[in-house]
Design an enzyme around this catalytic site. Structure first.
Site, short mmCIF file in Angstrom:
data_model
loop_
_atom_site.label_atom_id
_atom_site.label_comp_id
_atom_site.label_asym_id
_atom_site.label_seq_id
_atom_site.Cartn_x
_atom_site.Cartn_y
_atom_site.Cartn_z
N SER A 158 -3.55 19.39 -37.38
CA SER A 158 -4.42 18.99 -38.48
C SER A 158 -5.37 17.88 -38.04
CB SER A 158 -3.56 18.60 -39.68
OG SER A 158 -4.32 18.56 -40.86
N ASP A 253 -3.65 29.26 -44.52
CA ASP A 253 -4.17 27.90 -44.43
C ASP A 253 -5.64 27.86 -44.85
OD1 ASP A 253 -4.71 25.27 -43.79
OD2 ASP A 253 -4.38 25.50 -41.63
N HIS A 285 -0.47 25.80 -43.96
CA HIS A 285 -0.81 24.67 -43.11
C HIS A 285 0.45 23.94 -42.63
CE1 HIS A 285 -3.72 21.82 -41.58
NE2 HIS A 285 -3.11 20.81 -42.18
#
Length: 313
Positions: A158, A253, A285
């Protein structure tokens, strides 16, 4: 309690009196884990800012045995999580044991108290500290004895994937002397842009959370086409300083298409390295951190471990 001024649940809430309430990633676990096949310890890399990293070394490592060096940058939208939370400690333990690498998990200052570029600057400071061990004369014996500086990898999830990309780009400009970045791993990278791509939502209300979090992290940003959040508009993308890139995306995601477009752009832009991508079907995610024992998480772990070891003699 004061009134809420901005609510970015389930990540963070900001209050009108200036108070910040982090809703995730607030637990801290010690480096000692007797049930692990990995040793770990915390080391200060920036005394001036009192910033530390957590080092990981497989327990069965022979004296002076050289291992690929993995520098890990945690995720959390630049606002939550630390290198010392149970989520990241457990993941690094598992990854280091599986891949048989030496790991450095970097803690950095977070927004909104410390807006970007603080996280980037801290990460670069950590990399310079790591590079100080190139000749075996740095302050940390594990790195002096066991780090193979011809096989260095940056990995993040991320926001940490965003940092990994930025660090490989900066290495191309400023060069960490004696360090060869063999590859970077970007898991569910936090990239965005002003205009929707692929299957991203078109409605401004649905895009507002991603854009609001970016503004929180980087108030001075020019917007979502800032090169820091949208490398797809970076004319120098092909100058990425590493030999290979692995992009991991998850089917459900919100950021999936950004990862795919990054992969495609690298291939099209004349970048000289190798780039590959893997997609986890039916997953969201950072699923591999939330459900680390699942089948897709296991497959992802094996793929990344293989990527970190492809060049082993």
């Amino acid at each position: 309690m004061s009134e809420v001024s901005q609510d970015f649940s389930p990540f963070v809430r900001l209050y009108k009196d200036g108070h910040i309430e982090r809703l995730m990633g607030v637990d801290i676990v010690p480096p000692v884990d007797p049930n692990s096949n990995v040793m770990s310890r915390d080391v200060v890399y920036s005394p001036a800012l009192d910033l530390s990293c957590r080092l990981y070394l497989p327990k069965n490592t022979n004296p002076n045995q050289k291992l690929p060096l993995l520098v890990y940058f945690h995720g959390g939208a630049f606002v939550i999580e630390t290198a010392f939370s149970s989520t990241y400690h457990n993941y690094l333990n598992t990854l280091v044991a599986e891949a048989k690498v030496i790991g450095v998990s970097v803690d950095y200052r977070r927004a909104p108290e410390h807006p970007l570029p603080a996280a980037y600057d801290d990460s670069w400071t950590a990399l310079k500290w790591v590079a100080s061990h190139v000749n075996g004369e740095g302050p940390e014996e594990w790195l002096n004895s066991h780090a193979d500086f011809s096989k260095v990898f940056f990995y993040g999830d991320s926001a940490g994937a965003n940092i990994s990309h930025q660090m490989a780009t900066r290495h191309g400009q400023e060069k960490l002397v004696g360090v060869k970045v063999a590859g970077i791993v970007l898991a569910h990278p936090y990239f965005w842009g002003k205009d929707p791509i692929g299957n991203e939502p078109r409605e401004s209300s649905q895009r507002a959370v991603a854009e609001g979090l970016w503004r929180l992290a980087c108030p001075t940003s020019s917007g979502c086409d800032d090169l820091l959040i949208n490398p797809l508009v970076d004319p120098n993308l092909a100058r990425l300083e590493c030999s290979k890139v692995l992009v991991a995306v998850a089917e459900k995601d919100l950021l999936r298409d950004r990862g795919w477009h990054y992969y495609e752009k690298l291939r099209e832009n004349g970048w000289s390295g190798e780039v590959e991508i893997m997609e986890a079907k039916g997953e969201n995610h950072v699923f591999h951190l939330q459900s680390p024992t699942g089948e897709n998480a296991r497959l992802m772990l094996e793929k990344i471990s293989s990527f970190l070891n492809q060049d082993k003699a």
